[in-house]
Design a protein around this motif. Structure first.
Motif, short mmCIF file in Angstrom:
data_model
loop_
_atom_site.label_atom_id
_atom_site.label_comp_id
_atom_site.label_asym_id
_atom_site.label_seq_id
_atom_site.Cartn_x
_atom_site.Cartn_y
_atom_site.Cartn_z
N ALA A 32 -3.81 48.53 -4.39
CA ALA A 32 -3.00 48.50 -5.62
C ALA A 32 -3.79 47.79 -6.71
N LYS A 33 -3.85 48.40 -7.87
CA LYS A 33 -4.55 47.77 -8.99
C LYS A 33 -3.75 46.60 -9.55
N ILE A 92 5.34 44.93 -17.98
CA ILE A 92 4.31 44.03 -17.45
C ILE A 92 4.49 42.66 -18.11
N VAL A 93 4.53 41.62 -17.28
CA VAL A 93 4.56 40.25 -17.78
C VAL A 93 3.34 39.51 -17.22
N ARG A 94 2.96 38.46 -17.91
CA ARG A 94 1.87 37.60 -17.42
C ARG A 94 2.48 36.27 -17.04
N THR A 95 2.10 35.80 -15.85
CA THR A 95 2.59 34.50 -15.39
C THR A 95 1.52 33.84 -14.53
N SER A 96 1.76 32.61 -14.16
CA SER A 96 0.80 31.90 -13.32
C SER A 96 1.12 32.13 -11.85
N ILE A 97 0.06 32.15 -11.06
CA ILE A 97 0.18 32.22 -9.60
C ILE A 97 -0.59 31.04 -9.03
N ARG A 98 -0.09 30.48 -7.93
CA ARG A 98 -0.76 29.37 -7.26
C ARG A 98 -0.96 29.74 -5.80
N MET A 99 -2.23 29.70 -5.39
CA MET A 99 -2.61 29.92 -3.99
C MET A 99 -3.79 29.02 -3.69
N ASN A 100 -3.85 28.47 -2.49
CA ASN A 100 -4.99 27.68 -2.04
C ASN A 100 -5.33 26.55 -3.02
N GLN A 102 -5.22 26.53 -6.09
CA GLN A 102 -5.76 27.05 -7.34
C GLN A 102 -4.63 27.74 -8.09
N GLU A 103 -4.70 27.70 -9.42
CA GLU A 103 -3.68 28.35 -10.24
C GLU A 103 -4.37 29.15 -11.34
N TRP A 104 -3.91 30.38 -11.56
CA TRP A 104 -4.47 31.23 -12.61
C TRP A 104 -3.40 32.21 -13.09
N GLN A 105 -3.70 32.90 -14.19
CA GLN A 105 -2.77 33.84 -14.79
C GLN A 105 -2.98 35.24 -14.23
N ILE A 106 -1.87 35.95 -13.97
CA ILE A 106 -1.96 37.33 -13.51
C ILE A 106 -0.91 38.17 -14.24
N ASP A 107 -1.17 39.46 -14.29
CA ASP A 107 -0.19 40.42 -14.80
C ASP A 107 0.60 40.96 -13.62
N ILE A 108 1.92 41.10 -13.81
CA ILE A 108 2.80 41.60 -12.76
C ILE A 108 3.69 42.68 -13.36
N SER A 109 3.79 43.81 -12.66
CA SER A 109 4.73 44.84 -13.09
C SER A 109 6.08 44.54 -12.44
N LEU A 110 7.14 44.75 -13.21
CA LEU A 110 8.51 44.51 -12.74
C LEU A 110 9.11 45.83 -12.28
N THR A 111 9.61 45.87 -11.05
CA THR A 111 10.09 47.13 -10.50
C THR A 111 11.13 46.88 -9.41
N LEU A 121 3.85 42.41 -4.30
CA LEU A 121 2.60 43.01 -3.89
C LEU A 121 1.51 42.38 -4.76
N LEU A 122 0.50 41.79 -4.14
CA LEU A 122 -0.61 41.19 -4.89
C LEU A 122 -1.73 42.22 -4.98
N GLY A 123 -2.01 42.70 -6.19
CA GLY A 123 -3.00 43.76 -6.40
C GLY A 123 -4.39 43.24 -6.72
N ARG A 124 -5.34 44.18 -6.81
CA ARG A 124 -6.76 43.85 -7.02
C ARG A 124 -7.03 43.02 -8.26
N GLU A 125 -6.37 43.38 -9.39
CA GLU A 125 -6.65 42.64 -10.63
C GLU A 125 -6.37 41.15 -10.47
N ALA A 126 -5.36 40.79 -9.72
CA ALA A 126 -5.01 39.38 -9.53
C ALA A 126 -5.99 38.66 -8.62
#
Length: 144
Positions: A32-33, A92-100, A102-111, A121-126
């Motif tokens: 998934a992109k 599409i919204v942009r929000t922060s994700i935290r894993m390991n 580390q925290e960074w911004q990702i785009d997420i589609s709402l569905t 679903l965590l896609g390649r871009e993230a």
């Protein structure tokens, strides 16, 4: 500063602090992109002259009575092909994700992912330049 990539399995937990979500189980999908998130009651509105969306999230898959209502600036509207081959327009919204830690911004589609096993679903871009995936493992981050 160069970030050290970290290894994840095909299923992991993450936080979406910008949306008030902690310990969300996600399906890691290199096919998934764009990342996607299961939400209900999506509404577009204007705030301060900008386009925003509000939506409801059930952060615990086993407790549908728990609902978090979120608001986020609308980043984009994209045509996205789902795993069943159907193309749909998604917000599409942009929000922060935290894993390991580390925290960074990702785009997420709402569905509507109600027919799927995982709310997110965590896609390649993230994952780009941050994550390596071992599809034969699960919950590598929680076992540390």
């Amino acid at each position: 500063m160069t970030l050290q990539k970290f290894m994840v399995g095909s299923i992991e937990n993450c936080d979406l602090p910008g949306l008030g979500i902690i310990d969300l189980e996600v399906r890691v999908d290199t096919g998934a992109k764009t990342s996607s998130l299961h939400v209900d009651h999506i509404k577009k509105f204007k705030k301060g002259g900008k386009k925003w969306v509000s939506f409801d999230i059930h952060p615990t898959v086993h407790n549908v009575d728990e609902v978090i209502t979120c608001q986020a600036p609308l980043r984009d509207v994209r045509k996205i092909k789902s795993s069943n081959g159907v193309t749909e327009e998604r917000y599409i919204v942009r929000t922060s994700i935290r894993m390991n830690q580390q925290e960074w911004q990702i785009d997420i589609s709402l569905t509507d992912r109600s027919d799927m096993s995982y709310l997110m679903l965590l896609g390649r871009e993230a994952m780009l330049n941050r994550i390596t995936v071992d599809p034969s493992e699960t919950f590598l981050l929680t076992s540390e």
